[in-house]
Design an enzyme around this catalytic site. Structure first.
Site, PDB file in Angstrom:
ATOM      1  N   PHE A 155       0.848  -1.244   0.060  1.00 43.92           N
ATOM      2  CA  PHE A 155      -0.050  -0.098  -0.046  1.00 43.92           C
ATOM      3  C   PHE A 155       0.937   1.156  -0.231  1.00 43.92           C
ATOM      4  O   PHE A 155       0.474   2.459  -0.287  1.00 43.92           O
ATOM      5  CB  PHE A 155      -1.026   0.161   1.293  1.00 43.92           C
ATOM      6  CG  PHE A 155      -0.302   0.441   2.590  1.00 43.92           C
ATOM      7  CD1 PHE A 155      -0.071   1.702   2.804  1.00 43.92           C
ATOM      8  CD2 PHE A 155       0.226  -0.562   3.562  1.00 43.92           C
ATOM      9  CE1 PHE A 155       0.416   2.255   3.917  1.00 43.92           C
ATOM     10  CE2 PHE A 155       0.764   0.125   4.623  1.00 43.92           C
ATOM     11  CZ  PHE A 155       1.057   1.399   4.714  1.00 43.92           C
ATOM     12  N   LYS A 179      -1.237  -7.417  -9.208  1.00 42.71           N
ATOM     13  CA  LYS A 179      -2.110  -7.373  -8.092  1.00 42.71           C
ATOM     14  C   LYS A 179      -1.592  -6.290  -7.168  1.00 42.71           C
ATOM     15  O   LYS A 179      -0.608  -6.552  -6.398  1.00 42.71           O
ATOM     16  CB  LYS A 179      -2.146  -8.574  -7.339  1.00 42.71           C
ATOM     17  CG  LYS A 179      -3.365  -8.765  -6.565  1.00 42.71           C
ATOM     18  CD  LYS A 179      -3.481  -9.658  -5.314  1.00 42.71           C
ATOM     19  CE  LYS A 179      -2.739  -8.428  -4.209  1.00 42.71           C
ATOM     20  NZ  LYS A 179      -3.562  -7.286  -3.758  1.00 42.71           N
ATOM     21  N   GLU A 182      -5.176  -3.863  -2.242  1.00 44.46           N
ATOM     22  CA  GLU A 182      -6.425  -3.611  -2.098  1.00 44.46           C
ATOM     23  C   GLU A 182      -6.737  -2.350  -1.420  1.00 44.46           C
ATOM     24  O   GLU A 182      -7.785  -1.941  -1.010  1.00 44.46           O
ATOM     25  CB  GLU A 182      -7.133  -4.872  -1.561  1.00 44.46           C
ATOM     26  CG  GLU A 182      -7.071  -5.151  -0.044  1.00 44.46           C
ATOM     27  CD  GLU A 182      -5.529  -5.852   0.291  1.00 44.46           C
ATOM     28  OE1 GLU A 182      -4.701  -5.799  -0.488  1.00 44.46           O
ATOM     29  OE2 GLU A 182      -5.472  -6.711   1.230  1.00 44.46           O
ATOM     30  N   SER A 232       5.224  -6.839   3.173  1.00 44.51           N
ATOM     31  CA  SER A 232       5.661  -7.186   4.698  1.00 44.51           C
ATOM     32  C   SER A 232       6.627  -8.578   4.502  1.00 44.51           C
ATOM     33  O   SER A 232       6.360  -9.471   3.576  1.00 44.51           O
ATOM     34  CB  SER A 232       4.698  -7.584   5.538  1.00 44.51           C
ATOM     35  OG  SER A 232       3.624  -8.542   5.025  1.00 44.51           O
ATOM     36  N   CYS A 287       9.416   2.005   3.389  1.00 45.91           N
ATOM     37  CA  CYS A 287      10.295   1.063   3.680  1.00 45.91           C
ATOM     38  C   CYS A 287      11.723   1.405   3.978  1.00 45.91           C
ATOM     39  O   CYS A 287      12.326   0.767   4.639  1.00 45.91           O
ATOM     40  CB  CYS A 287      10.203  -0.390   2.820  1.00 45.91           C
ATOM     41  SG  CYS A 287      11.041   0.453   1.287  1.00 45.91           S
ATOM     42  N   GLU A 387       8.514  -4.039  13.257  1.00 49.67           N
ATOM     43  CA  GLU A 387       8.352  -2.866  12.272  1.00 49.67           C
ATOM     44  C   GLU A 387       7.145  -2.040  12.452  1.00 49.67           C
ATOM     45  O   GLU A 387       6.031  -2.449  12.446  1.00 49.67           O
ATOM     46  CB  GLU A 387       8.203  -3.390  10.861  1.00 49.67           C
ATOM     47  CG  GLU A 387       8.260  -2.270   9.718  1.00 49.67           C
ATOM     48  CD  GLU A 387       8.252  -2.674   8.301  1.00 49.67           C
ATOM     49  OE1 GLU A 387       7.959  -3.929   8.290  1.00 49.67           O
ATOM     50  OE2 GLU A 387       8.833  -2.138   7.687  1.00 49.67           O
TER      51      GLU A 387
END
Ligand code: NAD
Length: 503
Positions: A155, A179, A182, A232, A287, A387
């Site tokens: 995301f 993909k 979402e 992740s 990240c 994290e």
């Protein structure tokens, strides 16, 4: 009678058509600053996902033979279209993801750079040739596309990371099934529309939506040859294992806990500005953010100034001018971050700046958490080990740089790191000893430009090759080595050769 606003639906892209899903499973795409439902995203049915893969498989037959110049020109056009639509793309991104408008433009721009790189594919996908490896024999390599490749994205960079993937896969002659996350698929879909407008033929780029089921289909589908994942560590490890067990190439760029080391000889104001920007920018949801800083020796005295600087950041909706820290992506993310801050307090870290529950005028319902700083953090605390992926900075202390390096190398993650110093010798020592993929010397977020490859060490990456740069050409191609000899009509045949040597 109250008028109900009709909520747009996010489409699937199958065989060059943007189509409405027939699924019964939908999820809301929510503006994290307001909780407004922006759109509904489908969880595609198995039939729809299989149709996307089938269309990519059919398109590969002709796309793989499309001249390299024709492929390159599509990406030249595509980069122009992205530039022309930059403001609109950034506005969509900010609305669904929360980051500030300038940061959203940065998100698109870092992806745009990869598109520009893809336009140079003519120079990137070259084989090698060795002349006369034996008498009259030449050997050369072909870098041939694999077939249908797939990408699964997170995301936090809904423009940049899809653009890390499909442009280079398609430029090298593959077809693609993407993909997106979402949580924020809308800017990715706008980029897919522009890709088609640039000339990507039907079936060459397909987009499906969904969660775990879609990811598992990608990992299992026999017609998908390679999978690129960013997200992740938990999901990435699953994707890597499942896709590899099914014989696919996989590259998974995963979680992070990036540390900065500050030596007392560093440029103080530049360093503090960089630390605050990289710990709290994008609300810590990068990240390559720096959520841990290790102050070495006398640099420990800079802590009060660091806290004062963090206090000056403006928490507000990403669309408002002057915002430094926008909302985090979802209510669930907010709850998790606030919970981890509470845990830090319970476990004995010193909360120097508490960003929980800021009042943001006009956006009372937003998922806001302001800059938060803990000192006296030890490596066994939950706030250090997990994290957090929010605007929370953990400050540790070390007596020497080697002590700080040892802390970083003992952390399971190895995504990014930075050293702040004026000493070239210290910088070189750090560069040699640190076991982290992306290393910054007085550069807080050292994301490599597209001529290099994004990488990662230890727990931050699975798979050998990076998602862009030169390495990705290898990832998306199969090397074929051709050894050839031609005989003249009048050449006299030699004796039968039963050895393996060519003469
Ligand atoms: P995530 O792992 O939750 O989601 C990534 C993708 O996996 C999404 O498309 C999602 O739909 C899918 N997914 C989620 N749960 C799944 C499940 N149980 N089974 C199968 N698929 C599933 O990651 P995120 O929260 O979207 O993104 C943040 C994470 O990504 C952070 O850990 C961050 O460090 C990491 N990240 C890493 C890099 C890098 O280059 N190393 C870059 C950006 C983000």
């Amino acid at each position: 009678m109250t008028a109900t606003r009709s909520i747009p639906t996010v489409k699937l892209l199958i065989n060059g058509e943007f189509v409405e899903s027939t699924t019964s499973e939908w999820r809301d795409v929510i503006n994290p600053a307001t909780q407004e439902v922006l759109a509904r995203v489908p969880f595609a049915t198995q039939d729809e996902m299989n149709a996307a893969v089938a269309s990519a498989k059919a398109a590969f037959k002709t796309w793989r033979k499309t001249p390299i110049g024709a492929r390159a020109r599509i990406f030249l056009k595509y980069q122009q279209l992205i530039r022309e639509n930059m403001k609109e793309l950034a506005a969509i991104l900010t609305a669904e993801q929360g980051k500030t408008l300038p940061d959203a433009e940065g998100d698109v721009f870092r992806g745009l750079e990869v598109v520009e790189h893809a336009a140079g594919i003519g120079n990137l996908q070259l084989g090698e040739l060795a002349n006369n490896v034996a008498g009259g024999v030449d050997t050369y390599t072909l870098l041939q596309p694999l077939g249908v490749c797939a990408g699964i994205t997170p995301f936090n960079f809904p423009a940049m990371i899809p653009l890390w993937m499909f442009p280079m896969a398609i430029a090298t002659g593959n077809t693609f099934v993407l993909k997106p996350s979402e949580q924020d698929p809308m800017v990715t879909m706008r980029l897919a529309e522009l890709a088609l407008q640039a000339g990507i033929p039907p079936g060459v780029l397909n987009v499906i939506h969904g969660g775990a089921e879609a990811v598992n289909l990608i990992c299992d589908h026999p017609d998908i040859k390679a999978v690129s994942f960013v997200g992740s560590t938990k999901v990435g490890t699953h994707v890597y294992n499942r896709a590899s067990q099914n014989g696919k190439r996989a590259q998974c760029m995963m979680g992070a806990k990036n540390h900065a080391i500050v030596l007392p000889d560093a440029h103080k104001q530049q360093t503090l500005n960089n630390l605050v920007g990289s710990a709290f920018g994008a609300a810590g949801q990068r990240c390559m953010a720096l959520p841990v800083v290790i102050l070495v020796g006398e640099a420990q005295a800079w802590l009060p100034e660091l806290v004062e600087k963090a206090k000056t950041l403006k928490v507000n909706a990403g669309c408002e001018p002057g915002t430094d820290v926008g909302p985090v992506v979802s209510c669930a993310a907010l709850e998790r971050i606030n919970g981890l801050i509470e845990r830090g307090v319970q476990e004995g870290a010193e909360l120097l700046l508490d960003g929980r529950h800021p009042q943001v005028a006009g956006y009372q319902d937003g998922n806001f958490v302001g800059p938060t700083i803990f000192s006296a953090v030890s490596t066994d605390m939950t706030i250090y080990k997990e994290e957090i992926f929010g605007p929370v900075l953990c400050v540790l202390q070390a007596a020497t740089m080697d002590e700080a390096i040892a802390i970083i190398n003992a952390n399971p993650n190895g995504n990014g790191t930075a050293l702040f110093t004026r000493s070239g010798a210290a910088a070189r020592h750090f560069q040699e000893e640190i076991d982290v993929g992306q290393v910054g010397i007085n550069v807080p977020i050292p994301v490599p430009v597209p001529t290099f490859s994004f990488t990662g060490s230890r727990g931050s990456k699975l798979g050998d090759l990076g998602p862009y740069g030169k390495q990705v050409v290898q990832f998306y191609t199969q090397t074929k080595t051709v050894t050839q000899r031609w005989f003249d009509e009048d050449e006299v045949g030699g004796p039968v050769n039963t050895t393996i040597t060519l003469k």
